[in-house]
Design an enzyme around this catalytic site. Sequence first.
Site, PDB file in Angstrom:
ATOM      1  CB  SER A  80      -0.352  -7.350  53.835  1.00  0.00           C
ATOM      2  OG  SER A  80       0.335  -6.935  52.666  1.00  0.00           O
ATOM      3  CD  GLU A 114      -5.692   0.752  52.190  1.00  0.00           C
ATOM      4  OE1 GLU A 114      -6.152  -0.367  52.350  1.00  0.00           O
ATOM      5  OE2 GLU A 114      -5.514   1.255  51.063  1.00  0.00           O
ATOM      6  N   GLY A 161      -0.358  -4.880  49.422  1.00  0.00           N
ATOM      7  CA  GLY A 161      -0.018  -5.879  48.402  1.00  0.00           C
ATOM      8  C   GLY A 161       1.378  -6.456  48.557  1.00  0.00           C
ATOM      9  CG  ASN A 187      -9.547  -2.058  46.389  1.00  0.00           C
ATOM     10  OD1 ASN A 187     -10.119  -2.109  45.296  1.00  0.00           O
ATOM     11  ND2 ASN A 187      -8.411  -1.388  46.573  1.00  0.00           N
ATOM     12  CD1 TRP A 188     -13.125  -7.584  45.667  1.00  0.00           C
ATOM     13  CD2 TRP A 188     -14.408  -8.061  43.885  1.00  0.00           C
ATOM     14  NE1 TRP A 188     -14.176  -8.339  46.102  1.00  0.00           N
ATOM     15  CE2 TRP A 188     -14.994  -8.654  45.034  1.00  0.00           C
ATOM     16  CE3 TRP A 188     -15.039  -8.229  42.652  1.00  0.00           C
ATOM     17  CZ2 TRP A 188     -16.174  -9.394  44.980  1.00  0.00           C
ATOM     18  CZ3 TRP A 188     -16.223  -8.969  42.601  1.00  0.00           C
ATOM     19  CH2 TRP A 188     -16.770  -9.548  43.758  1.00  0.00           C
ATOM     20  CE  LYS A 189      -5.362  -3.760  45.958  1.00  0.00           C
ATOM     21  NZ  LYS A 189      -4.015  -3.453  46.335  1.00  0.00           N
ATOM     22  CG  HIS A 210      -6.180   2.437  46.897  1.00  0.00           C
ATOM     23  ND1 HIS A 210      -4.947   2.039  46.463  1.00  0.00           N
ATOM     24  CD2 HIS A 210      -6.634   1.453  47.718  1.00  0.00           C
ATOM     25  CE1 HIS A 210      -4.665   0.846  46.989  1.00  0.00           C
ATOM     26  NE2 HIS A 210      -5.683   0.467  47.756  1.00  0.00           N
ATOM     27  N   GLY A 242      -7.466  -5.972  50.270  1.00  0.00           N
ATOM     28  CA  GLY A 242      -7.247  -6.067  48.826  1.00  0.00           C
ATOM     29  C   GLY A 242      -7.198  -7.528  48.395  1.00  0.00           C
ATOM     30  N   GLY A 243      -5.977  -8.051  48.251  1.00  0.00           N
ATOM     31  CA  GLY A 243      -5.756  -9.402  47.719  1.00  0.00           C
ATOM     32  C   GLY A 243      -6.658 -10.475  48.334  1.00  0.00           C
ATOM     33  CD  GLU A 284      -3.086  -0.477  44.510  1.00  0.00           C
ATOM     34  OE1 GLU A 284      -4.202  -0.611  43.982  1.00  0.00           O
ATOM     35  OE2 GLU A 284      -2.610  -1.310  45.307  1.00  0.00           O
TER      36      GLU A 284
HETATM   37  C1  PEP Z   1      -5.880  -2.306  49.352  1.00  0.00           C
HETATM   38  O1  PEP Z   1      -6.061  -2.523  48.170  1.00  0.00           O
HETATM   39  O2  PEP Z   1      -6.411  -1.307  49.851  1.00  0.00           O
HETATM   40  C2  PEP Z   1      -5.063  -3.227  50.140  1.00  0.00           C
HETATM   41  C3  PEP Z   1      -4.922  -2.990  51.419  1.00  0.00           C
HETATM   42  O3  PEP Z   1      -4.483  -4.289  49.482  1.00  0.00           O
HETATM   43  P1  PEP Z   1      -3.833  -5.610  50.160  1.00  0.00           P
HETATM   44  O4  PEP Z   1      -4.805  -6.096  51.197  1.00  0.00           O
HETATM   45  O5  PEP Z   1      -3.675  -6.566  49.027  1.00  0.00           O
HETATM   46  O6  PEP Z   1      -2.542  -5.205  50.774  1.00  0.00           O
END
Ligand code: PEP
Length: 248
Positions: A206, A160, A166, A5-7, A90, A227-228, A92
């Site tokens: 993470s 999640e 994040g 997920n590049w957000k 998600h 994500g990151g 966010e």
């Molecule tokens: C996500 O965006 O779904 C996520 C899990 O982010 P991260 O891996 O950065 O915690």
Amino acid sequence: MIAGNWKMNTTVSEATELVKAMRAGLDQIDNVDKVICPPFISLASVGELIKGSSIKLGAQNVYFAEKGAYTGEISPLMLADQCEFVIIGHSERRQYFNETGEIVNKKIVAALKVGLKPILCIGERLEENEAGRTEEVVSEQLRSSLAEIAYLNSLVIAYEPVWAIGTGRSATGKQANEIIGLIRRNTAKLYDKEIARNMRILYGGSVTADNTAEFINQPEIDGALVGGASLKATEFLSIVRQTSEIKK
Ligand code: PEP
């Protein structure tokens, strides 16, 4: 499955550079579904670059109406010929854009209707976790997200925990495995055992190249939503490679 997920990161040219850097490596791995979810604006150009490869494309959100006066929104029909997957619910989106369980449910219904495969995200907030309410919150999110949905064939779920997204503070493999097991048991109660057994349930929060094995080695965990770490080609590749080795 490993989904990135590049957000809200990467311009169109940065997105094309990123996909070029991971394309060949990802394409060599055939026992893991690899999904990348760039911003809407890059779906077409990234889609063009992965055409003919085994890499799949996903969007990060969708609206539930088919078309009409919803300025700024993107409909399921618009996505259906651009990508195969769509992330829905998600945390966010729930946190910053007030997405409720009811809205998430409508989005899943609308996505399934046009053949998009939803990646439904559920997970508890820190205060809910600390109050020992994880199981209750996750069960309720699952129930409300899937209300009145008869067929789940192509649905993927990502557990999640919000406090792990994040933050660099992931759950432990054991914790994630327990909650994912609960999600599977609840799915079996809501639908049937066969559907629950075949449904892919990912962990997200993470995930990095350093902790991938801890999650992928757990019996209930079918992959990760990243994500990151999905914004770094070598790290994302390492996550997918490790998953491939473990699942061989
Ligand atoms: C996500 O965006 O779904 C996520 C899990 O982010 P991260 O891996 O950065 O915690």
